[in-house]
Scaffold this active site. Structure first.
Site, short mmCIF file in Angstrom:
data_model
loop_
_atom_site.label_atom_id
_atom_site.label_comp_id
_atom_site.label_asym_id
_atom_site.label_seq_id
_atom_site.Cartn_x
_atom_site.Cartn_y
_atom_site.Cartn_z
N ASP A 149 -13.79 3.74 2.80
CA ASP A 149 -13.08 2.53 2.41
C ASP A 149 -13.72 1.77 1.26
O ASP A 149 -13.05 1.05 0.53
CB ASP A 149 -12.95 1.60 3.62
CG ASP A 149 -12.10 2.22 4.71
OD1 ASP A 149 -10.90 2.41 4.47
OD2 ASP A 149 -12.64 2.54 5.78
N CYS A 166 0.81 -1.22 0.00
CA CYS A 166 0.00 0.00 0.00
C CYS A 166 0.84 1.27 0.00
O CYS A 166 0.32 2.37 -0.20
CB CYS A 166 -0.94 -0.01 1.20
SG CYS A 166 -2.28 -1.21 1.05
N SER A 200 -6.74 -10.93 -15.47
CA SER A 200 -5.27 -10.95 -15.46
C SER A 200 -4.75 -10.24 -16.70
O SER A 200 -5.36 -10.29 -17.76
CB SER A 200 -4.74 -12.38 -15.41
OG SER A 200 -5.18 -13.11 -16.54
#
Length: 330
Positions: free
Chosen positions: A50, A13, A140
């Site tokens: 959040d 992060c 992906s």
């Protein structure tokens, strides 16, 4: 086996876009469809909470979030577990329960073997299983850096929702995990040292803390991740119209974190966090080392709660809004 952290310019992060810059980019965004949308948006971009929350017509609160990042550790399985726990944490921070996750994987397929990618995904799957959360596919892409995380959908009782703009003066502040994973992860990246306590902390779900908080009547919370304790607390205090007072000596730290700061293993993201909140902070007796730890960019950090629960030390309180949104006492 190659060291995964050598393929990452940032780490976890700490590689987030700086908070101040991100707020400038996002200013004015947020879309509500015209006509008669399927649900009411309860939590959007306004306070930088959040996760997004939509109230459906049958009264269910749907919680939606996404989070992914570069490796914080060299062990592929542990990185997968950490990234998954971090993504699920956004749902827990809103008082919700995760239902389904989708893998988000970026992979330098010409540099790193797919067996490592499988280990990353296995780690994520094990955490999803522990959380009782379905894991159903994902997306992906080929990338120059490895990155992994999840998009997660959860549900919450709208009456028990926790949000970062619900703080009020007189409430204590509690923190469910110790700080310091940012500086320890940075040390790991440089030296290869492994910090088992940091890995254990990052892979621990915030499910129990979230459940205890909603049962205790806590309605204001956030999780502590890339913007550090001070960055996320500043957002909470600003959104709630209060001042947050932090007793620095009461904030729990991981073993070795203070030494890592003294030895210079401070991520750039942690320094940027401190620079961002400094104009909005009154410091009373805390030294730079302590301030850097309070601003340390966390990965899969704990819940910061405006209230008290078992096993989460009280680190300060909310008071009526003063000259500064943040006050740090050494």
């Amino acid at each position: 086996m190659p060291r995964l952290t050598e393929y990452a310019t940032g780490g976890g992060c700490a590689c987030k876009i700086p908070a101040g810059e991100l707020e400038e980019v996002l200013a004015g965004f947020g879309v509500t469809p015209p006509g008669n949308p399927e649900g009411e948006l309860l939590v959007g971009l306004e306070t930088g909470d959040d996760a997004a929350v939509v109230l459906t017509k049958d009264g269910t609160a749907i919680v939606s979030t996404a989070d992914f990042f570069t490796p914080v550790v060299d062990d592929a399985y542990d990185w997968g577990r950490i990234a998954a726990a971090n993504a699920l944490s956004d749902v827990y921070a809103m008082g919700g329960r995760p239902l389904v996750g989708l893998n988000l994987l970026c992979w330098p397929r010409e540099k790193l073997p797919y067996e490592l990618a499988r280990e990353v995904l296995r780690g994520g799957a094990d955490i999803a299983r522990e959380a009782g959360c379905h894991l159903a596919g994902g997306h992906s892409v080929t990338d120059v850096e490895p990155k992994y995380g999840m998009a997660v959908t959860g549900v919450a009782d709208p009456a028990l929702l926790m949000r970062n703009d619900a703080g009020r003066a007189g409430l204590p502040l509690s923190l469910s995990k110790p700080l310091g994973v940012g500086v320890l992860n940075n040390r790991h990246k440089v030296t290869g040292e492994v910090f088992a306590e940091a890995v254990d902390t990052m892979t621990r779900l915030n499910a129990a803390a979230s459940r205890a908080a909603t049962e205790a009547g806590v309605r204001c919370a956030t999780d502590v991740t890339g913007f550090g304790l001070l960055g996320h607390l500043y957002k909470l205090a600003r959104a709630s119209g209060v001042t947050a007072v932090v007793e620095a000596s009461a904030v729990p730290l991981l073993a070795g974190a203070r030494e890592a700061v003294r030895d210079g293993f401070v991520p750039g993201g942690s320094r940027r966090n401190l620079e961002w909140v400094a104009p909005h902070t009154e410091v009373r007796g805390a030294d730079e080392e302590t301030l850097l730890l309070l601003a340390d960019a966390q990965t899969s950090g704990g819940l910061l709660l405006a209230g008290e629960i078992p096993d989460a030390p009280v680190i300060g309180e909310l008071i009526p809004r003063g000259a500064h949104p943040l006050v740090i006492r050494g």
